[in-house]
Write a protein that holds these residues in place. Structure first.
Motif, short mmCIF file in Angstrom:
data_model
loop_
_atom_site.label_atom_id
_atom_site.label_comp_id
_atom_site.label_asym_id
_atom_site.label_seq_id
_atom_site.Cartn_x
_atom_site.Cartn_y
_atom_site.Cartn_z
N GLU A 35 17.83 -7.26 -7.81
CA GLU A 35 17.61 -7.47 -9.25
C GLU A 35 18.19 -8.79 -9.74
O GLU A 35 17.80 -9.31 -10.76
CB GLU A 35 18.29 -6.33 -10.05
N LEU A 36 19.16 -9.32 -8.99
CA LEU A 36 19.82 -10.56 -9.41
C LEU A 36 19.36 -11.76 -8.58
O LEU A 36 19.96 -12.83 -8.64
CB LEU A 36 21.34 -10.42 -9.29
N ASN A 66 13.68 -2.64 -4.24
CA ASN A 66 14.58 -3.34 -5.17
C ASN A 66 16.02 -2.88 -5.00
O ASN A 66 16.28 -1.68 -4.96
CB ASN A 66 14.13 -3.12 -6.61
N LYS A 68 19.71 -2.71 -6.55
CA LYS A 68 20.37 -2.77 -7.86
C LYS A 68 21.47 -3.82 -7.87
O LYS A 68 22.15 -4.04 -6.88
CB LYS A 68 21.00 -1.40 -8.17
N GLY A 69 21.64 -4.46 -9.03
CA GLY A 69 22.71 -5.41 -9.19
C GLY A 69 24.03 -4.70 -9.44
O GLY A 69 24.09 -3.79 -10.27
N GLU A 81 27.06 -1.76 -12.91
CA GLU A 81 25.71 -2.22 -12.60
C GLU A 81 25.28 -3.25 -13.64
O GLU A 81 25.65 -3.14 -14.81
CB GLU A 81 24.74 -1.05 -12.61
N GLN A 83 21.86 -6.02 -14.81
CA GLN A 83 20.48 -6.46 -14.61
C GLN A 83 20.37 -7.98 -14.58
O GLN A 83 19.41 -8.54 -14.11
CB GLN A 83 19.56 -5.90 -15.70
N ASP A 84 21.36 -8.66 -15.14
CA ASP A 84 21.38 -10.12 -15.06
C ASP A 84 22.82 -10.61 -14.98
O ASP A 84 23.76 -9.84 -15.23
CB ASP A 84 20.64 -10.74 -16.25
N THR A 87 25.67 -10.30 -17.90
CA THR A 87 26.21 -9.04 -18.40
C THR A 87 27.75 -9.05 -18.33
O THR A 87 28.32 -9.45 -17.32
CB THR A 87 25.66 -7.87 -17.56
N GLY A 102 22.59 -7.09 -5.04
CA GLY A 102 21.53 -7.44 -5.98
C GLY A 102 21.00 -8.85 -5.80
O GLY A 102 20.03 -9.23 -6.43
#
Ligand code: ZN
Length: 113
Positions: A35-36, A66, A68-69, A81, A83-84, A87, A102
């Motif tokens: 995700e990252l 995928n 997860k970050g 966790e 998503q970018d 965060t 991620g």
């Protein structure tokens, strides 16, 4: 376009591997995209589709997995966790962190015949 050059590298690697194994057609490509990783999956898939149109990977199934970050806060050691990369830590609002997963971008497996 970033995704286009990535797709081009993937196709090169996959087809080289298939050729080395004496295969004539790539049927399935499995990718791991974190995700990252900064990769836009839909753009990547479109690029792959157009790049493989006249190659031995034409019509190959593309499977994406995928990741997860996840990060550990450098301030309070809380694992969370994200998503970018922007965060903040949900516990202390700290920005500094160590990314623990991620960022993956790999070819996991190739099927060819
Ligand atoms: Zn924190």
């Amino acid at each position: 376009m970033h995704e286009f050059s990535l797709a081009s590298e993937i196709v090169d690697m996959v087809e080289q591997a298939a050729k080395n194994a004496g295969k004539g057609k790539v049927t399935c490509i499995e990718l791991e995209i974190g995700e990252l990783a900064g990769v836009e999956e839909s753009a990547l898939l479109i690029a792959l589709e157009s790049l493989t149109l006249h190659s031995m990977s034409k019509g190959a199934q593309i499977i994406t997995k995928n990741t997860k970050g996840k990060a550990i806060c450098s301030n309070c050691n809380f694992e969370y966790e994200l998503q970018d990369l922007f965060t903040l830590c949900p516990k202390c609002s700290g920005f500094r962190k160590q990314i623990i997963s991620g960022k993956e971008f790999n070819i996991l497996s190739i099927e060819a015949e």
